[in-house]
Enzyme design. Sequence first.
Site: not given
Length: 328
Positions: A194-195, A237
């Site tokens: 994920d970001i 995300e």
Amino acid sequence: MNLAADRKEKTTEERRKIRVLVVDDNPATRELMRDVLEQEGQYEVTEAGDGVEALKKLHKLPYQLVISDVRMPEMDGITLLTNIRAIHADIPVIIATAFGNEVGLKALELGADDLVYMPFRIEEFKFRVARSLRFHQLLTTRETLLAENRELWGKAITDRLTGLYNRQYFEDVIDGEFARAKRYRIHLGCLMFDIDHFKLVNDDYGHLIGDVVLREIGQLVLQTVRRVDIAARYGGEEFVVILPETTPDGVKLVADRLRQNIEEFQFCEKTPPEGGKMRQVTVSIGASYYPDPNYATATELLRAADESLYEAKNSGRNRVVVAWEQKP
């Protein structure tokens, strides 16, 4: 008896058959592959003794699948694969090799759709051929439907924002991929990422810029992984990638490359936020791998990747953590 009608029916039947090009300098291997496929009744097999002859045949007729040996005179299978991807990017290619995972990994990185390890088992060989053709049909259908009706197809299996598969489709296929790996005792990798600090992107620049970042992440993923890999937006995300036929070293290589590509990319260059300066975007990645005695189901494989992702974030973010290197 109507001979004209009989000839027409026979011609129609031949057109319906899947045209396969088998490339090998060993006539016995070519004959065996031909016999196995033609006994299925749906394949029309043509033979070539090396890469040079294969390219000539590919220029003359369209083929739905190419199966190629690696070591051949005149032009080897890896060079043939490179040429096919440059000229006929959409033709599925299966590489047959007796030289182990190193050659297989190189072939997959160069765009091979699948591998057959020699000497091959007949049932597995037939399965891999059918699977490559089914996957190619899916890609073709996806591209056609995207061109004809992007919104409809987006609701079906594609995440509209990122262009990756959506979670529903991913959950539909992951169990089948794991069952195949388990049945044939073959490699299967999983990445979850994920970001980092994505909430700050939305807070600092707004959700429209956040959407641009997600869209560009999707593009970077598609540029990094192979056609046979299954990349999906898992939620918000968070993303997941399944890597069929990929060794632990290959899984780590893809994860490192993806992390680096995202770290070095200039996000929102075409749509800069107010003030013109965009914060650096990075990702944390967790990886897991099968076969592993700790995983009996696809859920356990995913859970291990998710736990490794959690460890990557806790240990500083913008890094890759692989499950098989963690202490029990």
